[in-house]
Design an enzyme around this catalytic site. Structure first.
Site, PDB file in Angstrom:
ATOM      1  N   GLY A 152       0.836  -1.195   0.000  1.00  0.00           N
ATOM      2  CA  GLY A 152       0.000   0.000   0.000  1.00  0.00           C
ATOM      3  C   GLY A 152       0.869   1.243   0.000  1.00  0.00           C
ATOM      4  N   THR A 153       0.358   2.338   0.551  1.00  0.00           N
ATOM      5  CA  THR A 153       1.111   3.593   0.504  1.00  0.00           C
ATOM      6  C   THR A 153       2.442   3.479   1.247  1.00  0.00           C
ATOM      7  OG1 THR A 153      -0.184   4.357   2.385  1.00  0.00           O
ATOM      8  CG2 THR A 153      -0.856   5.147   0.238  1.00  0.00           C
ATOM      9  N   SER A 179       4.969   1.086  -0.552  1.00  0.00           N
ATOM     10  CA  SER A 179       5.642   1.636  -1.738  1.00  0.00           C
ATOM     11  C   SER A 179       6.562   2.789  -1.351  1.00  0.00           C
ATOM     12  CB  SER A 179       4.637   2.024  -2.831  1.00  0.00           C
ATOM     13  OG  SER A 179       3.544   2.703  -2.298  1.00  0.00           O
ATOM     14  N   ILE A 199       7.641  11.437  12.814  1.00  0.00           N
ATOM     15  CA  ILE A 199       8.330  11.980  13.987  1.00  0.00           C
ATOM     16  C   ILE A 199       9.010  10.847  14.738  1.00  0.00           C
ATOM     17  CG2 ILE A 199       8.094  13.386  16.064  1.00  0.00           C
ATOM     18  CD1 ILE A 199       5.359  14.299  15.030  1.00  0.00           C
ATOM     19  N   GLU A 214     -11.041   7.863   6.666  1.00  0.00           N
ATOM     20  CA  GLU A 214     -11.626   6.689   6.030  1.00  0.00           C
ATOM     21  C   GLU A 214     -13.126   6.917   5.810  1.00  0.00           C
ATOM     22  OE1 GLU A 214      -9.694   3.615   5.973  1.00  0.00           O
ATOM     23  OE2 GLU A 214      -8.012   4.762   6.741  1.00  0.00           O
ATOM     24  N   LYS A 221      -1.974   4.775  20.177  1.00  0.00           N
ATOM     25  CA  LYS A 221      -0.647   5.374  20.144  1.00  0.00           C
ATOM     26  C   LYS A 221      -0.199   5.788  21.544  1.00  0.00           C
ATOM     27  CE  LYS A 221      -1.295   6.827  15.371  1.00  0.00           C
ATOM     28  NZ  LYS A 221      -1.945   7.863  14.539  1.00  0.00           N
ATOM     29  N   GLY A 274       1.060   9.732   6.048  1.00  0.00           N
ATOM     30  CA  GLY A 274       1.508   9.959   4.676  1.00  0.00           C
ATOM     31  C   GLY A 274       2.535   8.930   4.273  1.00  0.00           C
TER      32      GLY A 274
END
Lengths: 428, 428
Positions: free
Chosen positions: A13-14, A17, A137, A191, A206, A303
């Site tokens: 996926g993002t 890749s 980060i 989403e 998180k 991202g």
């Protein structure tokens, strides 16, 4: 160019890749720093034909997990497929086969981190997950290495980019919740089902990961009081602004006398607070240490490429460890008995907005209820809504959670009063 | 409690006593994380009687450097005495005797870092200097480890707390330069002779250290175009504010096509820029990476305990390396040919304030000069100073340093015009 360190990637996926792109693009620097040519050998995909639209130089696509997991030449597995059950299985198999693992999977680490860390240790494998919190980060490594000298007292994080984007739109551009959500979805920040983001679940996961590293305590997701942003409305954003605050979804983990409290929810931040300036999809983690004082680490929380840099920095650490023969040491060796702060010991200012019947004596009753609970007022705003109803905004003095619950419970019993908003207030 | 790792401390000033305090206070965590009981054995002081006013539990004070440097039981030297010549000698001696070294000495590292790193390598010793830049912010380790996966494009730092404190006072409280300096001195943020701070020299040294790590290039202090804050006045602060900017002393290291440009000076930052919110004595480093995008690391830039946490985190790394038998690996192994960007390739917007004789034709001449140099205007403000003189503020479009120099040189030749201010402008 040094020896080859071969990598198997689970998921294309993002983030997957992005990892492949960075390993190619920054090959020279990475090889100089690690002494290894870190190269992707195989990528597990759902559909080989679909995945072909990406560049696939120098590696093989496969739909068969065992092709990757059983390949003896593959020394490191990068798990960027998401999901919990399957990812856990694959990672366990990889670790048991002596492969190091790098994952970006916060859900998995929050739920099964313990088990995976133990299996990694047993098999003398590295297990890193920098990308699981706050994307680009490098906060986990900073907590574990750079802040090891210090006693961390408090970690506050804007760690969900979707909700921070929405709140920025609602604050700066006066959009409604629905408009902000729609825009976030159109831009790919949210989403189709935004539950995990807007209800604070993603942020809570998180915070669990950061709390374990910062305080050495094994907190679980259920230990985190979690509220989302669905209830935040224009009125509160505007009133908060008038009072000098911005509303952000913040996760807080705070230590008090050896016990910890973790929560996620909307908070009022003084406009001069460094976290107040963190806008749109950006993330930041604000860490208070006994010695260092206040520090903040800011950057893109999600991202393709930002998250992939964190994955690749983990790969670089695996490669350095391989060079030095030091694989298999726990990422975090700080352990402290897990204790939860009692309601009586959790102190904070609170912002409350309520409506009440506008007749003589109601306001007196309200102040009596708070006085009886020992909750003092820092600020009060009262405004008429219509002829029969008044809107009251209260900012309390720092008060214990137990005291506040006593007061709000009593208010809820009064048919003449209704609480709409109850947020924590961060002191400047 | 594990084996002992004995430390000799050179200097018992604020940072030295902070290090001793933290090692005592956080002993349990540090020992758990490293497997060592890190203990100070001897401290080199100028005057034993004077130093006695500090607590001196468990270690010896000495005025004789060789007592510390020749002690075979001392495995690590912490150099927090400052100065260049003597500190260099002691550190070289320590490294040659096989002792690891942790230093907070930015002047020394900026000037002799190369030599010290080489000698450390020859002797298989660790040499760390996290505390030399930005006090409590773990920026060096972040650049070297966490951002290793990325190609760093630009590093912008507010790395001098004294000048940032002064500029905050001048901006927020409209104080004059002199008033701000006096207050900084009264609070202990500025020395009696503030030259090194206010002229940007201290910031330039820190930029040299960061540039070497971020870009792998061996830049020297002389390569850094350095301007200070003595010339900054109320007019510029106010005009900048009206234009949407804040003035800060910023060090910038930027890579362009494989070459680097480093400078320190007052810059105009958009008020929405994360560095704009860094106030008072705080520091922050803003790093732009090809993949990660924009990140910022914020915290206290100086002070006893913040700086000491960085020293102790270096000590923890030495201890971990000792446990694993991996001492003596270079802190930074990234190397790139050192190249300096030519004036023709350094592009930026500029803020200029000048006065000119207020008569027909002068403004035309001014615009002709800039047009001939190929420098376009983004914004112009003209105001009369008195009947004969006008004040002109120009914000240029992005222009090369060569072009701008051509224009300003021509302006300076005109008796009717005089340039007072020439600052870089950071684009939002």
């Amino acid at each position: 160019m040094g020896a080859k360190l071969q990598v198997g990637v689970l998921g294309f996926g993002t983030v997957g890749s992005g990892v492949i792109h960075i390993l190619e693009e920054h090959q020279e620097k990475i090889s100089q720093v690690t002494g290894y040519d870190i190269a992707v050998k195989k990528v597990l995909v759902r559909d080989v034909e679909k995945a072909r639209r990406y560049e696939t130089n120098g590696f093989t696509l496969t739909t068969e997990p065992q092709d990757v997991l059983e390949d003896p030449e593959i020394a490191v597995i990068v798990e960027v497929m998401g999901s919990i059950t399957t990812a856990r299985e694959y990672i366990l198999q990889a670790l048991r086969a002596g492969k190091h693992v790098v994952t970006a999977n916060k859900d998995l680490i929050a739920l099964h981190g313990d088990e995976l860390v133990a299996v990694a240790q047993e098999n003398k494998c590295d297990l890193f997950y920098e990308a699981s919190v706050a994307g680009g980060i490098p906060i986990l490594r900073t907590i574990v290495n750079s802040l090891a000298a210090d006693k961390i007292q408090k970690v506050m994080g804007i760690v969900n980019g979707t909700t921070n984007f929405m709140l920025t739109k609602m604050t700066e551009e006066k959009k409604t919740y629905e408009e902000a959500l729609e825009e976030a979805q159109a831009l790919g920040f949210a989403e189709a089902d935004p539950t995990s983001d807007v209800d604070g679940i993603d942020a809570a996961r998180k915070m669990v990961i950061m709390t374990r590293l910062a305080f050495g305590m094994n907190v679980q997701l259920d230990d985190v009081e979690t509220n989302g942003i669905r209830t935040i409305n224009k009125e509160d954003i505007e009133v908060a602004y008038q009072l000098g605050y911005k509303i952000k979804l913040v996760g807080t983990a705070e230590e008090t006398n050896g016990s910890v409290n973790v929560n996620v929810g909307p908070v009022l931040l003084p406009r001069s607070h460094p976290l107040s300036g963190v806008n749109y999809e950006n993330n930041a983690v604000f860490v208070t240490g006994a010695a260092v004082g206040e520090t903040m680490f800011y950057g893109p929380g999600a991202g393709e490429l930002p998250t992939a840099t964190s994955v690749v920095s983990d790969l670089i650490t695996v490669a350095k460890n391989s060079k030095l023969g030091t694989n298999g040491n726990a990422f975090n060796s700080y352990r402290h008995e897990t204790k939860h702060t009692s309601k009586e010991q959790i102190f904070s200012k609170h912002y409350l907005r309520l409506t009440m019947v506008d007749k003589t004596g109601t306001f007196l009753k309200l102040t009596q209820i708070f006085a009886e609970a020992g909750v003092g007022f820092d600020k009060i705003l009262q405004e008429p809504v219509d002829d029969f109803t008044a809107s009251v905004v209260i900012v309390t003095h720092a008060t214990s959670k137990a005291q506040l619950e006593q007061a709000t419970k009593r208010v809820e019993e009064e048919p003449e009063m209704q609480i709409f908003t109850n947020y924590l207030v961060v002191e400047g």
